[in-house]
Write an enzyme that holds these catalytic residues in place. Structure first.
Site: not given
Ligand code: ADE
Ligand code: ZN
Length: 346
Positions: A27, A29, A207, A210, A289
């Site tokens: 996971h 991006h 996703h 979250e 990220d």
């Molecule tokens: N895009 C990049 N990071 C993300 C995250 N944590 N949740 C949803 N979309 C994303």
């Molecule tokens: Zn993500």
């Protein structure tokens, strides 16, 4: 607390140990690996203005109230990516860092709509990323997969259009995912798009849970047929769902530093990762990220050690889970699981 000192059962769980654990990253991006240094360099190279005059100013702005406040900066930041070479350098820089942290296999998300929406062709983004993946596999000895994420805030019709754009490159993309603003954009809206993706042979992840409720995790499983849930931490509010995820061995790609930085939990000590693992869920640990959230995968491991007392056996479990939950073929999974076993000594 975690085994920070050497003990009768093995070496100290220090930073060198955590970086040495053979692991898969499931996971991340790629646009979220854009460090402020590279952002400023690319802005200069591409003749673009940024709201930050320095790396320190950029880092200073990374104080997020929630997912949306992060996404607003994330989409602005990636606007410096214009040319194939930009995507290539971004991807290679991530893979070099990951390889230095024990990552043997990386499954990487990209957000094509965040590029096509500002006039960068799909082909530019994907060929830059692809060339870096090929180069890294050759030079660094890790394996990779690419997952196309649909931006859920743009809706199902745009997602379907993006899927069509991706088809000429389908040999380079293992699966599709769903990201961006979760609340108010439920998985069920994307049922047809995911069905169409499956018809073309794409694997499916999403996703869910979250910021969104446990119900979104159910929809990701039932309506989208997701085989892995990204984040999924809010499943802990629903014991019946936990049981289902556990019994179905559905992997969850958990990103602790991300969850704390986006205020899903008030501190790492409140994070449910340890309870999830102890309840038998297939937890993997990932960075999401890393340029925005204070660390790559090894820093996420360290946060779990320091904040939740993760010890050797917990790290063994998450490392094993990372390969089991990956899209590697069975023989590569076995090979990597042997590597984990010999690292921990069995
Ligand atoms: N895009 C990049 N990071 C993300 C995250 N944590 N949740 C949803 N979309 C994303
Ligand atoms: Zn993500």
């Amino acid at each position: 607390m975690g085994d920070r000192e050497p003990g009768p059962f093995g070496p100290a769980v220090d930073e060198t140990f955590l970086r040495g654990i053979p692991k898969a990253e499931l996971h991340v991006h790629i646009e979220g690996t854009l460090e402020p240094e590279m952002m400023l360099d690319l802005a200069r190279r591409n003749g673009l203005a940024l709201p930050y005059a320095s790396v320190e100013e950029a880092r200073g702005a990374y104080d997020f109230a929630d997912l949306q406040s992060f996404l607003d900066l994330y989409y602005k930041g990636m606007s410096v990516l214009l040319e194939k070479q930009d995507f290539y350098e971004l991807t290679l820089a991530y893979l070099e860092k990951a390889a230095g942290q024990g990552v043997r296999h990386a499954e990487i998300f990209f957000d094509p709509q965040a590029h096509t929406g500002r006039g960068v062709p799909f082909e530019t983004a994907i060929t830059g990323i692809r060339e870096a993946l090929v180069e890294a596999e050759r030079r660094l000895g890790l394996s990779t997969r690419l997952i196309l994420c649909f931006l859920r805030h743009l809706g199902a019709e745009e997602a379907m259009h993006t899927l069509q754009e991706a088809l000429p490159y389908k040999g380079w993309i293992v699966g599709v995912g769903l990201d961006s603003s979760e609340i108010g954009n439920p998985p069920e809206d994307f049922k047809e798009v995911f069905e169409e993706a499956a018809r073309h042979g794409f694997l499916k992840v999403a996703h869910a849970g979250e910021e969104g409720p446990p119900e979104y995790i159910r929809q990701a499983l039932d309506d989208l047929g997701a085989v892995r849930i990204d984040h999924g931490v809010r499943c802990m509010e629903d014991p019946t769902l936990v049981e289902r995820l556990r019994d179905g061995r559905v992997p969850l790609t958990v990103c602790p530093l991300s969850n704390v930085r986006l205020r899903c939990f008030t501190s790492i000590r409140e994070h449910p990762a340890k309870r999830m693992l102890d309840q038998g869920l297939c937890v993997t640990v990932n960075c999401d990220d890393p340029a925005y959230f204070g660390g790559y995968v090894a820093e996420n491991y360290a946060a779990l050690r320091d904040g939740l007392g993760f010890g050797r056996e917990d790290f063994r479990a998450v490392a094993e889970n990372s390969f089991r939950a990956s899209f590697l073929d069975e023989s590569d999974k076995e090979r990597r699981l042997h590597e984990v076993a010999s690292f921990f000594g069995r």
